[in-house]
Design an enzyme around this catalytic site. Structure first.
Site, short mmCIF file in Angstrom:
data_model
loop_
_atom_site.label_atom_id
_atom_site.label_comp_id
_atom_site.label_asym_id
_atom_site.label_seq_id
_atom_site.Cartn_x
_atom_site.Cartn_y
_atom_site.Cartn_z
N GLU A 48 -48.62 12.92 31.55
CA GLU A 48 -49.84 13.58 31.06
C GLU A 48 -50.71 14.06 32.21
O GLU A 48 -50.43 13.81 33.38
CB GLU A 48 -50.58 12.61 30.12
CG GLU A 48 -49.73 12.29 28.90
CD GLU A 48 -50.44 11.45 27.86
OE1 GLU A 48 -51.48 10.85 28.17
OE2 GLU A 48 -49.93 11.39 26.72
N ASN A 49 -51.75 14.81 31.84
CA ASN A 49 -52.61 15.43 32.84
C ASN A 49 -54.05 15.42 32.33
O ASN A 49 -54.28 15.57 31.12
CB ASN A 49 -52.12 16.88 33.06
CG ASN A 49 -52.72 17.49 34.30
OD1 ASN A 49 -53.88 17.88 34.32
ND2 ASN A 49 -51.92 17.56 35.35
N ALA A 50 -54.99 15.30 33.25
CA ALA A 50 -56.41 15.32 32.88
C ALA A 50 -56.77 16.63 32.19
O ALA A 50 -57.66 16.67 31.33
CB ALA A 50 -57.28 15.11 34.12
N CYS A 57 -43.77 16.69 28.26
CA CYS A 57 -43.07 15.78 27.36
C CYS A 57 -41.88 15.13 28.06
O CYS A 57 -41.31 15.68 29.02
CB CYS A 57 -42.58 16.52 26.13
SG CYS A 57 -43.85 16.85 24.89
N GLU A 59 -38.85 14.85 27.00
CA GLU A 59 -37.62 15.65 26.89
C GLU A 59 -37.59 16.73 27.97
O GLU A 59 -36.55 16.99 28.58
CB GLU A 59 -37.54 16.32 25.51
CG GLU A 59 -37.45 15.36 24.34
CD GLU A 59 -38.81 14.95 23.79
OE1 GLU A 59 -39.77 14.85 24.57
OE2 GLU A 59 -38.89 14.72 22.57
N1 THU Z 1 -44.51 13.47 23.55
C1 THU Z 1 -43.29 13.55 24.17
O1 THU Z 1 -43.16 13.20 25.35
N2 THU Z 1 -42.24 14.03 23.45
C2 THU Z 1 -42.32 14.42 22.15
O2 THU Z 1 -41.39 15.00 21.64
C3 THU Z 1 -43.53 14.12 21.38
C4 THU Z 1 -44.76 13.89 22.18
C5 THU Z 1 -45.65 13.00 24.34
C6 THU Z 1 -46.65 14.08 24.69
C7 THU Z 1 -47.90 13.27 24.94
O3 THU Z 1 -47.88 12.83 26.29
C8 THU Z 1 -47.74 12.07 24.02
O4 THU Z 1 -46.38 12.02 23.63
C9 THU Z 1 -48.62 12.13 22.78
O5 THU Z 1 -48.43 13.32 22.09
#
Ligand code: THU
Length: 138
Positions: A48-50, A57, A59
């Site tokens: 994640e990022n600020a 994600c 994937e």
């Molecule tokens: N997230 C994923 O990494 N993959 C997905 O397919 C669904 C959502 C992450 C994005 C974000 O960092 C956190 O889950 C909440 O949405």
């Protein structure tokens, strides 16, 4: 058909990757792992990022690792998250998987304790747009 032992390995890799997630904003850690055409496993976690929309994600992270290692086809994918509902790939990640995977690509969704759901990419992203759509365009 992908061997169940290989799918279990993929889930294990996604589960281990999830422990490395950087998710200080959502506190929702996700791990993913993709199996490439050479039988290699590439894992990723969400980063994640600020500036919230800039987050990555799990994937996408796994796909990046695969491409850097020379992989160009995904034969199976595992995603691990811990919510009440199975952590199926988000819409953007479905399209990212589509770039390297066929409609029959197995998508195994698990939580830290076990497998929660199984789909194919075609079920998750029907009538999708892919690389072949660009062929033959003027
Ligand atoms: N997230 C994923 O990494 N993959 C997905 O397919 C669904 C959502 C992450 C994005 C974000 O960092 C956190 O889950 C909440 O949405």
């Amino acid at each position: 058909m992908i061997d169940e032992v290989i799918l279990a390995r993929l889930v294990d890799a996604a589960r281990a990757a999830r422990l490395q997630a950087y998710a200080p904003y959502s506190h929702f850690a996700v791990g993913a792992a993709v199996l490439d055409e050479f039988g290699r496993v590439h894992a990723g976690a969400n980063v994640e990022n600020a500036a919230y929309p800039e987050g990555l994600c799990a994937e996408a992270c796994a796909i990046g690792h695969m491409v850097l290692a020379g992989g160009r086809r995904i034969d199976a994918v595992a995603v691990v998250g811990a919510g009440a509902e199975p952590c199926t790939p988000c819409g953007g990640c479905r399209q990212k998987l589509r770039e390297f995977g066929a409609d029959d690509l197995p998508v195994v969704v698990a939580d830290p304790t076990g497998v929660r759901a199984r789909h194919t990419l075609g079920e998750l992203l029907p009538a999708s747009f892919g690389p072949s759509h660009l062929e033959g365009a003027p």
